[in-house]
Structure formats: structure tokens, C-alpha cells
Design an enzyme around this catalytic site. Structure first.
Site, PDB file in Angstrom:
ATOM      1  CB  CYS A  50       7.613  67.384  21.518  1.00  0.00           C
ATOM      2  SG  CYS A  50       7.472  65.590  21.577  1.00  0.00           S
ATOM      3  CE  LYS A  53     -27.197  64.280  44.157  1.00  0.00           C
ATOM      4  NZ  LYS A  53     -26.062  64.875  43.468  1.00  0.00           N
TER       5      LYS A  53
HETATM    6  S1  IVH Z   1     -28.830  65.789  51.020  1.00  0.00           S
HETATM    7  C1  IVH Z   1     -26.197  66.393  54.601  1.00  0.00           C
HETATM    8  N1  IVH Z   1     -30.009  67.464  49.388  1.00  0.00           N
HETATM    9  O1  IVH Z   1     -25.473  66.051  46.457  1.00  0.00           O
HETATM   10  C2  IVH Z   1     -27.046  66.284  53.408  1.00  0.00           C
HETATM   11  N2  IVH Z   1     -27.773  66.836  48.901  1.00  0.00           N
HETATM   12  O2  IVH Z   1     -24.558  63.361  45.850  1.00  0.00           O
HETATM   13  C3  IVH Z   1     -26.818  65.073  52.575  1.00  0.00           C
HETATM   14  N3  IVH Z   1     -26.838  67.930  46.937  1.00  0.00           N
HETATM   15  O3  IVH Z   1     -23.138  65.850  49.086  1.00  0.00           O
HETATM   16  C4  IVH Z   1     -27.185  65.243  51.174  1.00  0.00           C
HETATM   17  N4  IVH Z   1     -28.610  69.101  46.403  1.00  0.00           N
HETATM   18  O4  IVH Z   1     -23.593  68.142  48.038  1.00  0.00           O
HETATM   19  C5  IVH Z   1     -28.891  66.776  49.655  1.00  0.00           C
HETATM   20  N5  IVH Z   1     -31.182  68.955  48.061  1.00  0.00           N
HETATM   21  C6  IVH Z   1     -30.071  68.273  48.324  1.00  0.00           C
HETATM   22  C7  IVH Z   1     -28.912  68.383  47.507  1.00  0.00           C
HETATM   23  C8  IVH Z   1     -27.794  67.633  47.837  1.00  0.00           C
HETATM   24  C9  IVH Z   1     -27.369  68.809  46.085  1.00  0.00           C
HETATM   25  C10 IVH Z   1     -25.479  67.373  46.866  1.00  0.00           C
HETATM   26  C11 IVH Z   1     -24.756  67.396  48.196  1.00  0.00           C
HETATM   27  C12 IVH Z   1     -24.390  65.970  48.462  1.00  0.00           C
HETATM   28  C13 IVH Z   1     -24.397  65.393  47.089  1.00  0.00           C
HETATM   29  C14 IVH Z   1     -24.599  63.898  47.136  1.00  0.00           C
END
Ligand code: IVH
Length: 591
Positions: free
Chosen positions: A334, A37
Site C-alpha cells: 500500500c 513414514k
Molecule cells: S502409526 C494409529 N504408521 O504419522 C496409528 N503413522 O506423526 C498411529 N504416519 O498420525 C501412527 N505413516 O498420520 C503410523 N506407517 C505409519 C505412518 C504413520 C505415516 C502418520 C500418521 C500419524 C503421524 C504421526
């Protein structure tokens, strides 16, 4: 854009599976795809016939922000896809991030230039994407990973999420390489433990592992919660990292309401791969309660999206040279005597013209939650104040591009863009103006309630405290703050000036949904704030159709910058041409 539910440990992950299996028993046998993530800025990339036509960020959550020009500067992002088999039109979701190495280099550069550093790579990535001048974005070294495809009618030939990732990669889109498929949660837990160790070694910020049901056919069956949160994915987040470093000194920041917030200046220390040199200390009581002293060795923590925090001192490492700290009796900006009401934790600078307060207040006015003036961040405000070009928010609307070019780092083009962005903000609805003004206790929600109730600023300004307090969702504290704000003569003068300068002072009436049913719209060119996909979605939710080409049946053409041949055709056919502001008015969606 979607968000994800969190699972903070293995039990929460199992609970997620149990909930899903109740709805769709097959999930247990469907396998999972595990993905790193990435903690950056979410983006949506629209490809038509394999060409990048638009890129947008999450914006304020409701309306995305078109950042196509800036995204084009990311080298890893293909403007044209490789291979074949892509749907005619699709939206690819991904995360733009700044590698840790680039983040550290950027902050070092900024410190040398005497500019404030970014708190974390995610803020730096988001800030870089919002730059008015794409050449600045280009110099930041942004990268991107993609992980999701939305295609109308499910035209993507893939059975599993892991196939989607492989396909994205085949098309030349960057995909985080550590994803893997596992057959069940037990295997997932083992792999997650490995990934957790791996994350700290990567050159990008990752705040967990996304666990996704691998079989795509189950995704629609599982559906989403409340339109936003897919049941087929969950973020397995890890505990925040802790590091030990020396607290050099405690300093005080002056907020826009005058609140004085102590923060720690630290010996720079790497936490979760990012160098941290300041951390918040919240308030004087906390410093006293935890007995934090200048010169102490302290534990500092940092969770991806949170500002670093000092947890507490390591008392056994004290030498006796540590210094106890007290809130200064004079404002550090200030010099006014500091006040602390007996029942509050925060000390205040009472001087409303305190340069610290003014700076924060103007930055808040321009921020995304307020008037959303693109290109007017914290430092730019500092520059405008220092150069004497502005003293308050109303002055912003009188600044001319010729004056701006005298500022360092602002070329003619950016200066004009900034003036335009300021001018565009005059059209923000009352609800945003109310947030922007920084009335104590008035956040997004209260502002919306007030704007919907009174529609016009003058009516709100005349409301008595009792009347305000009686409104559902307002209550006595907000009511007192609002009434007090409008009674203040300085505020009244400021509002009069804003009105004279053309700032909108009302809330467009929300129309019933389906208001535009039967209408056919065509969109062309780049709209100033709405991404095209978002404009399409907004129109469609109100029952309008959005088509690709102008015909006699077209109700109106929504034209942005560089409109091209559609505009000519519309003019020839006598079709009405409107701009984004008018579109928003019709949508009744000033929010
Ligand atoms: S799936 C449409 N997969 O985390 C997809 N999200 O906390 C729904 N993110 O809004 C999310 N890596 O911006 C997905 N491998 C990953 C991700 C990921 C980063 C972010 C993304 C999402 C946020 C949610």
C-alpha cells in the site's frame, strides 16, 4: 487420532526400547516392524461389512472432518473390500498423499494460472482433501497408504503388525511396500539406514521410518501416553535435507498484523524430492546477521513439515555483483511508510486497510483455527477481494451464491456450498470467534480461557485491562491487546455488524461429563462437520449410548444430509430429531 513420539537418532531409539522394556520386558524379544513414514494427511476410514461408510481427516485435532465424498475419488481406495475375514465394523488408518510428480505438476499449473503454489506435498494433500467440490479433489491425483486397524473387541486375526499390513493388502487396501520385520533394534538400525537412502528415491514424501513393536499382544500392555501417543510405535526421523541454489531476489510479505516478513525468491531447486522456489527469511536482522544478499548462492533446507528456510550464503562463490538488501521504507502493498518499534525485530505496515493485511486477516478468519469455513482458502479470499464482493469479514455473511458464480472456477454447486459453509460458521463458539478476529497475542489457548471466563463477547469487551491481566494464563501483554482491540471504534463497528448478521457471540457452557448418561442416540446421514465415528465417540464419552436403529427407546435421532429411512421411522415413532448444532449444544462441546 494418534500422534507419534520422535527418535532423532539411534540413541533415542534405544532409549525408547529401554523405557518400554521397563514396563513390558518382553518387548526386547518381540521384534519390530519398520514402515516408511508417509508425510501426508492422516485419514480414518470406517468400513462396515466390508464397505466404506465414512472417511475423515484429523480435522482440528479434536473433531475430525468428514471427507468421504473426496476420499471416494481416490482410485486406489476400495469402496468394497476384497476377500473375507474383515471385522463387521472397523476403522482403518492411513495417510493420503500427493506423489511428488503430481505435486510438481500441480504447482506448475497453479503458477501458470497466477495462483500461489503449495509449500509442500503434505499441504497440497490436506488442501485437496478439504475441497468442497470432489471433482477438484479427483483431478489432483491423490494416493493413499494404510497402516493400522482399529476394530472393536480386537476381532482382527493377526499376531503381528506385519500380518496386519499383509492382511490390509489382501483386502485390497494400498500398503506402502517397503515395510519389513526385524528381530531386534540392532537389525532395525541397519535396515533403517537402507530405508533412509531409499526414501529420497521414492515418488512420495516420507519424513522417517515408523518403528513398531511387531507383537500386537504387547500393544495394549504398553498402552498410550496421555491418550494420544502409543508407546508401541516411534517415528525415527531423519535430518532435514540441504540444497544449494541461487537467491534471485528478496521480497516482502505483509501479514495480517501488518508485520513485514522478507522471503527469498530462489532458482527452483529439488530438496528431498520437492522443487522449492521460495523460502522464508524471517526478518531483516537475520538477513543482516547472516549477511544474505540478493544474487548469493545460498544453502536452503527443508524438513517435511516446515517451510523451506535459507540457512546462509556461500561467501566463496560471490562475484561482487551481489546486492545487499534493506527493508523497504514503504509497504510493498500500500505504500504506507513502514514503522519499526525500537525493541522489535519486525517492521510493520501501520495501515489497517492495507490490502495485504486485509487479505491475510480474512484468510485467517476463515481458517481452520478460526471460523473454519470450508472452501474459503487464501486464493478464494483473494478472488472475493479483487471482485469487490467483500471488503471485510462481515461482508462474507452477506455474499449470495448468485454473486459467487460470477467468479472464475466456481460453479453453481460450489457457490452454494460455500455460502452454506459460511452460514454454518455463524454457530462457532466465542472461543473460535476470538481466534478468528486475530487479536494480537490471542491464540487458541488464551481465547479459550477468555471465552470460559466471560461466556459472552459483550462482557469480555467491557472488561478492564487490569481485570484481564489478573486472569490466570492471560498476563499483561494479552490483556493490553484484548482491551485495546475492544476499545477500537472500527473493531466495535465490525463486531456489531457480525452480531446483526447472526454470528454467535457466546460460549456454550461445558457440561459435566456423564451428563448424557442413560440416553440413547441414533445418527443418520452425513453431518456437516462431525464424522460419524467422532459424533459417536463424543456421545459415548458423555455416557450416552449410540445404537444403529431407531426404536421407542431412542432419545433422539441426529440427522444429517440424506438421512434415509431412519428419519421416517423416528418421525413415525415421535422420536425427537436434532441436527448437529443441537447435538454439539447438548454435548456442551462447542470447541
Ligand atoms: S502409526 C494409529 N504408521 O504419522 C496409528 N503413522 O506423526 C498411529 N504416519 O498420525 C501412527 N505413516 O498420520 C503410523 N506407517 C505409519 C505412518 C504413520 C505415516 C502418520 C500418521 C500419524 C503421524 C504421526
Amino acid at each position: 487420532m494418534l500422534s507419534l513420539a520422535n527418535a532423532l537418532d539411534a540413541d533415542e531409539l534405544s532409549a525408547w526400547e529401554v523405557r518400554n522394556a521397563r514396563l513390558v520386558p518382553e518387548v526386547r524379544a518381540a521384534g519390530y516392524c519398520l514402515e516408511v513414514k508417509i508425510d501426508g494427511a492422516a485419514v480414518s476410514l470406517t468400513y462396515e461389512e466390508g464397505r466404506l461408510v465414512m472417511g475423515a481427516t484429523r480435522g482440528n485435532g479434536l473433531v475430525g472432518e468428514n471427507v468421504t465424498a473426496n476420499l471416494r475419488t481416490i482410485r486406489a481406495l476400495p469402496l468394497r473390500l476384497r476377500g473375507s475375514g474383515w471385522p463387521a465394523r472397523m476403522e482403518v488408518r492411513g495417510e493420503v498423499y500427493l506423489p511428488r510428480s503430481a505435486f510438481d505438476a500441480l504447482n506448475q499449473r497453479r503458477e501458470k494460472e497466477g495462483r500461489p503454489s503449495f509449500a509442500n506435498p503434505r499441504n497440497a494433500a490436506a488442501g485437496s482433501l478439504r475441497q468442497l467440490d470432489p471433482t477438484i479433489t479427483a483431478g489432483r491425483g491423490l494416493r493413499l497408504f494404510c497402516f493400522h486397524v482399529e476394530a472393536p473387541g480386537g476381532t482382527l486375526r493377526a499376531e503381528r503388525q506385519s500380518d496386519v499390513l499383509a492382511t490390509l493388502r489382501d483386502w485390497g487396501l494400498p500398503v506402502e511396500p517397503h515395510y519389513r520385520s526385524v528381530k531386534d533394534l540392532e537389525a532395525a538400525s541397519r535396515e533403517i539406514a537402507k530405508l533412509e537412502r531409499l526414501l529420497a528415491t521414492l515418488d512420495y514424501e516420507a519424513d522417517g521410518v515408523v518403528v513398531k513393536v511387531d507383537a500386537l499382544r504387547l500393544h495394549p500392555e504398553l498402552g498410550t501416553i496421555g491418550d494420544r501417543e502409543p508407546r508401541w510405535a516411534v517415528a525415527r526421523k531423519f535430518a532435514a535435507e540441504v540444497a544449494v541454489t541461487r537467491l534471485q531476489a528478496i521480497r516482502v510479505n505483509v501479514g495480517r498484523t501488518g508485520a513485514l516478513t522478507p522471503y527469498a525468491v530462489l532458482d527452483p531447486v529439488a530438496i528431498g524430492g520437492v522443487t522449492v522456489s521460495t523460502a522464508t527469511l524471517h526478518n531483516a536482522d537475520l538477513i543482516e546477521a547472516r549477511d544474505i544478499r540478493e544474487g548469493d548462492w545460498v544453502e536452503v533446507t527443508r524438513a517435511g513439515d516446515v517451510i523451506p528456510q535459507v540457512l546462509g550464503p556461500l561467501r566463496d562463490r560471490r562475484t561482487g555483483h551481489e546486492r545487499r538488501w534493506q527493508m523497504p521504507s514503504a509497504c510493498p502493498r500500500c505504500g504506507s511508510p513502514v514503522e519499526r518499534p525500537p525493541d522489535e525485530v519486525a517492521s510493520h505496515c501501520p495501515n489497517i486497510s492495507c490490502p495485504g493485511r486485509v487479505h491475510e486477516a480474512i484468510a485467517h478468519f476463515a481458517s481452520r483455527a478460526g471460523m473454519d469455513i470450508r472452501g474459503l482458502g487464501y486464493e478464494r479470499v483473494a478472488q472475493l477481494l479483487e471482485s469487490g464482493l467483500i471488503e471485510d469479514v462481515a461482508d462474507l455473511y452477506e455474499v449470495r451464491a448468485e454473486q459467487l458464480v460470477t467468479l472464475e472456477g466456481l460453479a453453481a454447486k460450489s457457490a452454494h456450498q460455500l455460502v452454506d459453509a459460511i452460514a454454518v460458521s455463524k454457530q462457532r463458539p466465542l472461543s473460535l470467534l476470538l481466534v478468528a478476529l486475530g487479536i494480537p497475542h490471542v491464540g487458541q489457548q488464551a481465547a479459550q480461557i477468555l471465552a470460559r471466563r466471560f461466556h459472552r463477547l459483550d462482557r469480555l469487551a467491557q472488561a478492564e485491562e487490569e481485570e484481564l491481566a489478573a486472569i490466570h494464563g492471560i498476563g499483561p501483554t494479552i490483556a493490553r491487546a484484548v482491551a485495546g482491540f475492544f476499545h477500537d471504534a472500527t473493531n466495535q463497528r465490525l463486531l456489531e455488524r457480525l452480531e446483526t448478521l447472526g454470528v454467535r457471540m457466546d460460549e456454550p457452557a461445558a457440561k459435566a461429563s456423564g451428563e448424557l448418561s442413560g440416553a440413547a442416540y441414533v445418527i443418520t446421514g452425513t453431518l456437516p462437520t462431525l464424522a460419524r465415528a467422532e459424533a459417536t465417540r463424543l456421545l459415548e464419552t458423555q455416557g450416552a449410548r449410540v445404537t444403529q436403529s431407531v426404536s421407542k427407546k431412542t432419545t433422539a435421532l441426529v440427522a444429517g444430509a440424506d438421512p434415509g429411512s431412519k428419519l421416517e421411522k423416528a418421525t413415525r415413532l415421535g422420536i425427537e430429531v436434532i441436527d448437529e448444532a443441537e447435538l454439539l449444544r447438548r454435548l456442551g462441546s462447542g470447541t
